[in-house]
Design a protein around this motif. Structure first.
Motif, mmCIF file in Angstrom:
data_model
loop_
_atom_site.group_PDB
_atom_site.id
_atom_site.type_symbol
_atom_site.label_atom_id
_atom_site.label_comp_id
_atom_site.label_asym_id
_atom_site.label_seq_id
_atom_site.Cartn_x
_atom_site.Cartn_y
_atom_site.Cartn_z
ATOM 1 N N PRO A 113 -23.552 -75.563 -21.511
ATOM 2 C CA PRO A 113 -23.257 -74.304 -21.740
ATOM 3 C C PRO A 113 -21.994 -73.375 -21.473
ATOM 4 O O PRO A 113 -21.509 -73.991 -20.746
ATOM 5 N N LEU A 114 -21.953 -72.609 -22.160
ATOM 6 C CA LEU A 114 -20.682 -71.807 -22.016
ATOM 7 C C LEU A 114 -20.701 -70.908 -20.732
ATOM 8 O O LEU A 114 -19.629 -70.792 -19.732
ATOM 9 N N GLY A 115 -21.756 -70.754 -20.104
ATOM 10 C CA GLY A 115 -21.890 -69.754 -18.946
ATOM 11 C C GLY A 115 -22.507 -68.559 -19.003
ATOM 12 O O GLY A 115 -23.654 -68.316 -19.277
ATOM 13 N N VAL A 116 -21.765 -67.452 -19.063
ATOM 14 C CA VAL A 116 -22.417 -66.180 -19.154
ATOM 15 C C VAL A 116 -21.892 -65.538 -20.471
ATOM 16 O O VAL A 116 -20.508 -65.450 -20.693
ATOM 17 N N ILE A 117 -22.571 -65.128 -21.109
ATOM 18 C CA ILE A 117 -22.281 -64.550 -22.723
ATOM 19 C C ILE A 117 -22.229 -63.047 -22.713
ATOM 20 O O ILE A 117 -23.731 -62.595 -22.209
ATOM 21 N N GLY A 118 -21.504 -62.495 -23.032
ATOM 22 C CA GLY A 118 -21.617 -60.750 -23.053
ATOM 23 C C GLY A 118 -21.638 -60.403 -24.538
ATOM 24 O O GLY A 118 -21.116 -61.118 -25.543
ATOM 25 N N MET A 119 -22.781 -59.549 -24.970
ATOM 26 C CA MET A 119 -22.877 -58.970 -26.649
ATOM 27 C C MET A 119 -22.957 -57.607 -26.406
ATOM 28 O O MET A 119 -23.409 -56.859 -25.545
ATOM 29 N N ILE A 120 -21.741 -57.265 -27.405
ATOM 30 C CA ILE A 120 -22.058 -55.707 -27.595
ATOM 31 C C ILE A 120 -22.263 -55.561 -28.893
ATOM 32 O O ILE A 120 -21.602 -56.150 -29.746
ATOM 33 N N TYR A 121 -23.165 -54.645 -28.985
ATOM 34 C CA TYR A 121 -23.869 -54.446 -30.499
ATOM 35 C C TYR A 121 -24.075 -53.098 -30.862
ATOM 36 O O TYR A 121 -24.329 -52.350 -29.698
ATOM 37 N N GLU A 122 -24.702 -52.848 -31.868
ATOM 38 C CA GLU A 122 -24.975 -51.388 -32.289
ATOM 39 C C GLU A 122 -26.343 -50.945 -32.398
ATOM 40 O O GLU A 122 -27.266 -51.386 -31.266
ATOM 41 N N ALA A 205 -16.973 -52.834 -38.452
ATOM 42 C CA ALA A 205 -15.537 -52.844 -38.166
ATOM 43 C C ALA A 205 -14.648 -52.559 -36.929
ATOM 44 O O ALA A 205 -14.052 -52.905 -36.318
ATOM 45 N N GLY A 206 -15.253 -51.034 -36.984
ATOM 46 C CA GLY A 206 -14.682 -50.253 -35.687
ATOM 47 C C GLY A 206 -14.792 -50.775 -34.399
ATOM 48 O O GLY A 206 -14.067 -50.971 -33.613
ATOM 49 N N LEU A 207 -15.978 -51.385 -34.194
ATOM 50 C CA LEU A 207 -16.484 -51.710 -32.846
ATOM 51 C C LEU A 207 -15.728 -53.163 -32.697
ATOM 52 O O LEU A 207 -15.132 -53.652 -31.597
ATOM 53 N N ILE A 208 -15.708 -53.981 -33.822
ATOM 54 C CA ILE A 208 -15.107 -55.338 -33.585
ATOM 55 C C ILE A 208 -13.540 -55.089 -33.439
ATOM 56 O O ILE A 208 -12.856 -55.906 -32.599
ATOM 57 N N VAL A 212 -11.565 -56.479 -29.924
ATOM 58 C CA VAL A 212 -10.569 -57.491 -30.209
ATOM 59 C C VAL A 212 -9.204 -56.995 -29.634
ATOM 60 O O VAL A 212 -8.389 -57.827 -29.104
ATOM 61 N N GLU A 213 -9.073 -55.719 -29.842
ATOM 62 C CA GLU A 213 -7.697 -55.060 -29.428
ATOM 63 C C GLU A 213 -7.569 -54.909 -27.792
ATOM 64 O O GLU A 213 -6.486 -55.051 -27.151
ATOM 65 N N ASN A 214 -8.897 -54.721 -27.139
ATOM 66 C CA ASN A 214 -8.948 -54.230 -25.786
ATOM 67 C C ASN A 214 -9.517 -55.221 -25.061
ATOM 68 O O ASN A 214 -9.274 -55.378 -23.776
ATOM 69 N N VAL A 224 -16.155 -59.075 -40.287
ATOM 70 C CA VAL A 224 -15.398 -58.508 -41.320
ATOM 71 C C VAL A 224 -15.295 -59.376 -42.414
ATOM 72 O O VAL A 224 -14.626 -60.559 -42.537
ATOM 73 N N GLY A 225 -15.767 -59.024 -43.664
ATOM 74 C CA GLY A 225 -15.735 -59.720 -44.845
ATOM 75 C C GLY A 225 -15.121 -59.033 -46.152
ATOM 76 O O GLY A 225 -15.836 -58.179 -46.766
#
Lengths: 414, 414
Positions: A113-122, A205-208, A212-214, A224-225
């Motif tokens: 396993p990766l370990g601990v996954i964080g998900m930020i969603y709307e 796109a704004g959230l992503i 990615v930037e921060n 994003v497609g």
């Protein structure tokens, strides 16, 4: 220690247990979760009604309200999804490669396993169940940070999952929900190094872009497609029109829908009217380059920003190109590396396009709408990666694992 | 456009050519590079002497001066390395999985180059050749940003490679060197989104931390190793002492050397004196916990920060633990996820350790010094990843690629 660091600490402890849990126990937990989604339907739907009433009072738009709403069918979808994931093979513990080295060391590379996954969603609360179930199956703990609009729903869903996990003998903290839905908590999650092994944003796109930037923790960029269909000079025009209609109109709000078509100059005069006619009943607004406008006078003139816009709407940019080279340059410049298609009967053009387009999925004579974990046969999908590291394209369970090398020796030194 | 953005633009153009170059052409370019390293030996060594004289005038320490120095042997090593990489199988274009879907779509997942790789590294100029050769073999363009101490050497090496690439018909800009060696250029590289597909820092812990914290482009974290050997209660004591001697003293400055040993309380009184005796001729300073100090009165008392320090020196922290659980907790808390070893004759303890330690490489009865691309049979190595995404542990050519899905259809729509 901040609240999030405390959650991170508990998640790490849960992850250590999950990493060693057998497939049977994890699958039993997922079936318990499915059962709980059904048995606690009333509780979850009542919590969802709180969110909906609050959203209505705040004047939320109908389309966002629809995304926020849980119906008995959607809840049943979450339950069935958990059962389907339980039925998939365990992605953990696979031996990917290995063998004996000349010095007698036995080296194996296995999935863990990766370990601990964080998900930020709307706003969609069903993501809470769907994402958690995939993380758990791959032996990961997960920290969920949903949107504030769906907070009551998310809290109810997570509680139901935690109780089900406990019944199956797995840690309560395997799934945790961030209760603070302010922007501050999202930023804090992006900086939770040492606790989160990966952060996966799902949303607009704004959230992503913000993640990615921060983010200081590793991120998997999703969704994003800016996708294209290129109609080559000897394409089957009816096939092209059918694919374009499907790729633009079957679900314009998703990332694998197309935003621009590129049409070879030698076929444009014949193909564009057929394509326009096919799109007409769907009321697709066409934004055309100068050359295309001469053929499609009904189209709006395209501006430069049209080539880089992901409309996610019934709008399609149209550009006539000199040849496949110009199409490839356009895609290299404006494409987001998601899904790109060529329509052609020419073998060399097809192979050239497949070889030279740099995207997660490259198609010949088919709709870009197939870029999807289920359609690709990967099972349920946690998202579509548009980055190149770790995972690219639809991500299934396997992409929620990493590897480790096991080395068995008998006193070897170097 | 900044200078780095212009370099990025040129690198992207070169990467598009490299991505479609066949194995034969890439291998010929690598052999040309090897030949050029030999034929231009005088030029490269003269440039290196400039660096050395400047460094001496600046009062560089002897060990750093040694890292900076290119000898005819080291240059021959670079040339031989390029030939060895040329002889390895091409990591690009492998079909990893695929098949026909029920709707007739043929979907294949193949390996493709990452695109443009950025490398930030410190004073060793041979990294310039070794890293570039690996990136090229995997079809990537590379932007190198070495340390200012090695600038003249790096410039000469890169020029020789660019000329060799041209002779082989590959783009000059496949390998570029950042001429500005100020901190500003490193920061700018970390923010070069849209141009760099990945940034790989190679160097000390300070450099790597700075890149991980500040980069907006995807990073592969390499090389920090706080590694342990745990001596279980029924270990073979002589084997334990031999492995510890090797793992600590064979090359203390590298990341796969150990920094701490954990010894089961039941074996500590017998094992520690044997281990200490083995290390004595190497003048290893021991820093011991209270219990260990009672057995090893010559040891210095360990402080808490000793458990988290990567000494990279002839210093070894020593801790007596109650049992394997305490050893596992210590490693989970202080380990950097690089390489961890258990010395034991007990089957259950060995398997437990292999299963539960979360690190890139986990060993039973062997030295952690084997964590290395060559030793693992991966061929030449670009670094050792200590992160979990994309690559974990020694990274060979395959880890310098990503994947794409090729989808061949006949008009399928969804």
């Amino acid at each position: 220690m901040t609240i999030l660091e405390q959650m991170g600490e508990r998640a790490r402890a849960a992850a250590r247990v999950l990493a060693c849990a057998g497939s049977r126990q994890k699958d039993e937990a997922l079936r318990q979760i499915a059962r709980a989604f059904r048995e606690e339907k009333a509780v979850i739907l009542a919590a969802n009604r709180e969110d909906i009433e609050r959203a209505k009072a705040d004047g939320m738009t109908p389309s966002l309200l629809d995304r926020l709403t849980l119906t008995p069918q959607r809840l049943e979808g979450m339950a069935a999804g958990a059962e389907e994931v339980a039925a998939q093979p365990d992605p953990v513990g696979r031996v990917l490669e290995g063998g004996k080295r000349p010095n007698g060391l036995l080296i194996e590379k296995i999935t863990v396993p990766l370990g601990v996954i964080g998900m930020i969603y709307e706003s969609r609360p069903n993501v809470t169940g769907d994402a958690a179930v995939l993380c758990l199956k791959a032996g990961n703990a997960v920290i969920l940070r949903g949107g504030k609009e769906a907070f009551s729903s998310n809290r109810a869903i997570v509680r139901v999952m935690q109780e089900a996990l406990s019944r199956a003998g797995l840690p309560w903290d395997s799934v945790q929900l961030v209760e603070d839905t302010s922007r501050r908590s999202a930023v804090e999650m992006m900086e939770l190094t040492g606790y989160l092994d990966v952060l996966i944003p799902r949303g607009g796109a704004g959230l992503i872009r913000s993640v990615v930037e921060n983010a200081r923790v590793p991120v998997i960029e999703t969704g994003v497609g800016n996708c294209h269909v290129y109609v080559d000079k000897d394409a089957d025009i009816d096939l092209a029109a059918a694919v374009i209609e499907n790729a633009k109109t079957s679900r314009p709000s998703v990332c694998n829908a197309i935003e621009t078509i590129l049409v070879h100059q030698e076929i444009a005069e014949r193909a564009l009217p057929v394509i326009a006619e096919k799109l007409e009943p769907h009321h697709v607004e066409l934004r055309a380059c100068e050359r295309a406008q001469k053929i499609l006078p009904q189209a709006v003139p395209a501006r430069n920003e049209d080539w880089e816009t992901e409309y996610l709407d019934l709008i399609l940019a149209v550009r006539v190109v000199d040849d496949i080279e110009e199409a490839l340059s356009h895609i290299a410049r404006y494409g987001s590396g998601h899904s790109e298609a060529i329509i052609t009967r020419d073998y060399a053009a097809a192979e050239d396009f497949l070889n030279r387009v740099d995207a997660a999925a490259v198609y010949v004579n088919a709709s870009t709408r197939f870029t999807d974990g289920g359609e690709f046969g990967l099972g349920a999908e946690i998202g579509i990666s548009t980055q190149k590291l770790h995972a690219r394209g639809p991500m299934g369970l396997q992409q929620l694992t990493t590897t480790k090398f096991l080395v068995r020796g008998s006193g070897q030194i170097r």
